[in-house]
Design a protein around this motif. Sequence first.
Motif, mmCIF file in Angstrom:
data_model
loop_
_atom_site.group_PDB
_atom_site.id
_atom_site.type_symbol
_atom_site.label_atom_id
_atom_site.label_comp_id
_atom_site.label_asym_id
_atom_site.label_seq_id
_atom_site.Cartn_x
_atom_site.Cartn_y
_atom_site.Cartn_z
ATOM 1 N N ALA A 111 -7.294 -8.172 -17.610
ATOM 2 C CA ALA A 111 -7.360 -6.820 -17.033
ATOM 3 C C ALA A 111 -6.030 -6.471 -16.386
ATOM 4 O O ALA A 111 -5.322 -7.344 -15.858
ATOM 5 N N ILE A 112 -5.696 -5.188 -16.435
ATOM 6 C CA ILE A 112 -4.508 -4.667 -15.763
ATOM 7 C C ILE A 112 -4.936 -3.485 -14.910
ATOM 8 O O ILE A 112 -5.568 -2.545 -15.400
ATOM 9 N N CYS A 113 -4.604 -3.531 -13.631
ATOM 10 C CA CYS A 113 -4.872 -2.416 -12.722
ATOM 11 C C CYS A 113 -3.547 -1.786 -12.325
ATOM 12 O O CYS A 113 -2.703 -2.460 -11.719
ATOM 13 N N TYR A 114 -3.368 -0.511 -12.693
ATOM 14 C CA TYR A 114 -2.175 0.194 -12.227
ATOM 15 C C TYR A 114 -2.480 0.750 -10.843
ATOM 16 O O TYR A 114 -3.297 1.652 -10.682
ATOM 17 N N VAL A 115 -1.813 0.198 -9.831
ATOM 18 C CA VAL A 115 -2.104 0.524 -8.440
ATOM 19 C C VAL A 115 -1.231 1.669 -7.946
ATOM 20 O O VAL A 115 -1.612 2.404 -7.042
ATOM 21 N N GLY A 116 -0.047 1.836 -8.550
ATOM 22 C CA GLY A 116 0.898 2.834 -8.059
ATOM 23 C C GLY A 116 1.527 2.382 -6.754
ATOM 24 O O GLY A 116 1.624 1.178 -6.465
ATOM 25 N N LEU A 117 1.961 3.330 -5.957
ATOM 26 C CA LEU A 117 2.471 3.045 -4.613
ATOM 27 C C LEU A 117 1.574 3.820 -3.650
ATOM 28 O O LEU A 117 1.913 4.903 -3.190
ATOM 29 N N GLY A 118 0.422 3.232 -3.367
ATOM 30 C CA GLY A 118 -0.645 3.973 -2.702
ATOM 31 C C GLY A 118 -0.691 3.882 -1.190
ATOM 32 O O GLY A 118 -1.657 4.341 -0.593
ATOM 33 N N GLY A 119 0.285 3.264 -0.559
ATOM 34 C CA GLY A 119 0.265 3.211 0.896
ATOM 35 C C GLY A 119 -0.482 2.007 1.439
ATOM 36 O O GLY A 119 -0.927 1.131 0.708
ATOM 37 N N GLU A 120 -0.642 1.991 2.752
ATOM 38 C CA GLU A 120 -1.150 0.806 3.440
ATOM 39 C C GLU A 120 -2.602 0.485 3.103
ATOM 40 O O GLU A 120 -3.016 -0.666 3.163
ATOM 41 N N GLY A 121 -3.399 1.488 2.768
ATOM 42 C CA GLY A 121 -4.817 1.242 2.522
ATOM 43 C C GLY A 121 -5.164 0.961 1.076
ATOM 44 O O GLY A 121 -6.351 0.806 0.753
ATOM 45 N N ILE A 122 -4.155 0.860 0.225
ATOM 46 C CA ILE A 122 -4.447 0.752 -1.211
ATOM 47 C C ILE A 122 -5.169 -0.548 -1.549
ATOM 48 O O ILE A 122 -6.026 -0.583 -2.432
ATOM 49 N N ASN A 123 -4.845 -1.641 -0.856
ATOM 50 C CA ASN A 123 -5.476 -2.912 -1.206
ATOM 51 C C ASN A 123 -6.945 -2.976 -0.786
ATOM 52 O O ASN A 123 -7.714 -3.733 -1.375
ATOM 53 N N ASP A 124 -7.320 -2.193 0.218
ATOM 54 C CA ASP A 124 -8.745 -2.100 0.550
ATOM 55 C C ASP A 124 -9.516 -1.492 -0.617
ATOM 56 O O ASP A 124 -10.571 -1.979 -1.017
ATOM 57 N N ALA A 125 -8.969 -0.396 -1.164
ATOM 58 C CA ALA A 125 -9.615 0.250 -2.309
ATOM 59 C C ALA A 125 -9.600 -0.669 -3.525
ATOM 60 O O ALA A 125 -10.592 -0.769 -4.259
ATOM 61 N N LEU A 126 -8.478 -1.351 -3.750
ATOM 62 C CA LEU A 126 -8.358 -2.243 -4.894
ATOM 63 C C LEU A 126 -9.349 -3.393 -4.804
ATOM 64 O O LEU A 126 -9.971 -3.784 -5.805
ATOM 65 N N ALA A 127 -9.528 -3.949 -3.614
ATOM 66 C CA ALA A 127 -10.480 -5.050 -3.433
ATOM 67 C C ALA A 127 -11.905 -4.597 -3.740
ATOM 68 O O ALA A 127 -12.705 -5.349 -4.315
ATOM 69 N N ASN A 128 -12.237 -3.370 -3.365
ATOM 70 C CA ASN A 128 -13.572 -2.840 -3.670
ATOM 71 C C ASN A 128 -13.794 -2.716 -5.175
ATOM 72 O O ASN A 128 -14.895 -2.925 -5.673
ATOM 73 N N ILE A 129 -12.727 -2.382 -5.906
ATOM 74 C CA ILE A 129 -12.835 -2.262 -7.363
ATOM 75 C C ILE A 129 -12.945 -3.639 -8.012
ATOM 76 O O ILE A 129 -13.815 -3.884 -8.848
ATOM 77 N N LEU A 130 -12.066 -4.564 -7.609
ATOM 78 C CA LEU A 130 -12.058 -5.893 -8.222
ATOM 79 C C LEU A 130 -13.347 -6.660 -7.943
ATOM 80 O O LEU A 130 -13.775 -7.476 -8.760
ATOM 81 N N SER A 131 -13.949 -6.416 -6.808
ATOM 82 C CA SER A 131 -15.183 -7.122 -6.462
ATOM 83 C C SER A 131 -16.429 -6.411 -6.975
ATOM 84 O O SER A 131 -17.547 -6.894 -6.770
ATOM 85 N N GLY A 132 -16.264 -5.251 -7.623
ATOM 86 C CA GLY A 132 -17.399 -4.541 -8.186
ATOM 87 C C GLY A 132 -18.155 -3.688 -7.200
ATOM 88 O O GLY A 132 -19.228 -3.170 -7.523
ATOM 89 N N LYS A 133 -17.604 -3.509 -5.999
ATOM 90 C CA LYS A 133 -18.286 -2.699 -4.992
ATOM 91 C C LYS A 133 -18.303 -1.231 -5.397
ATOM 92 O O LYS A 133 -19.278 -0.511 -5.131
#
Length: 317
Positions: A111-133
């Motif tokens: 899998a490839i996730c294009y995250v962009g440059l989303g700021g300080e909260g981007i990894n919170d959103a990314l973790a929710n996606i990767l964990s299936g939340k």
Amino acid sequence: YNDFDLVKKLQNNLPNSKINYVESYNQRYHLIQPFGMKLAVLEAQKNDVVIVCIGTNELVEKEESDKDNYRLNENFYELIKEISNVNKNIIVNIYSGGSVDLSPINDLVKAICYVGLGGEGINDALANILSGKISPSGKLSESFIASEEQTYAKSNNFFYETYKEGVLVGYKYYLTNNVPVLYEFGHGLSYAKFVYSNLKINKLSNYDYELNFDITNDSDISAKEITQIYISNPLRMVETPLKSLVGFTKTHLEPHQTKNISIKLNKESFSYYSTILNDLYVEDGIYHIYVSSSLTDVRLEDIIEINDNDFFKFSRY
């Protein structure tokens, strides 16, 4: 990339999993640390899934200058290649301000996730996606080409660049000239499956139309779908793209829910700028309407016939 924040959030979302963190990259010098490659491979052997966070940094991509290379740091490609030799379950997160060369790693990862440059909260959103939340719902706003040689801006002159593509900018150039890309404009995956149906087109006036169609979430997870509307008229008198994006909408759907979507088209949707008239102009003809999930992923289609203009009546000659 503050990927340690990603680890902490993932651990919160997956309390029954053990998540190990390996720092193998020095952002200051844009280098893989000497011990980083070996350590990453050793850890990859011991774990079920590997999440790799890579991308560009302020040394490569910044406001006052352009990137001089489409590729990522060559060490990143080597890192993923070495990890893939011991673990095939690799997820890559790309942190960058635009498209980059993914062809060296595209077939090595799951899998490839294009995250962009989303700021300080981007990894919170990314973790929710990767964990299936939550389900991912983003779509690419530019094409990811397979190599730098495919682009229309490739003179490799650091002082000036000549753009010869005319109106065929971005995805329009690749599609119209039949240039294959790695990931097309508008592409984006979801955990849900969306079914389109019942397209109806209502004429409101000479150039005003309303599209109505249904979208059904045929899955057990709530998700959002970005629908894209493209228009094509290949028989125009002037050069125009094979397809042009004229509208889009983002729809939230609960599991197995169906919603009716309405999108309006107007004169600007069908027109191009005429240098003779010094104004927007709509040619008579057959316009193909595509209701799509991405540039070439067409779900519904129909035609609109416009026969309301006389070019010579409006011409200054």
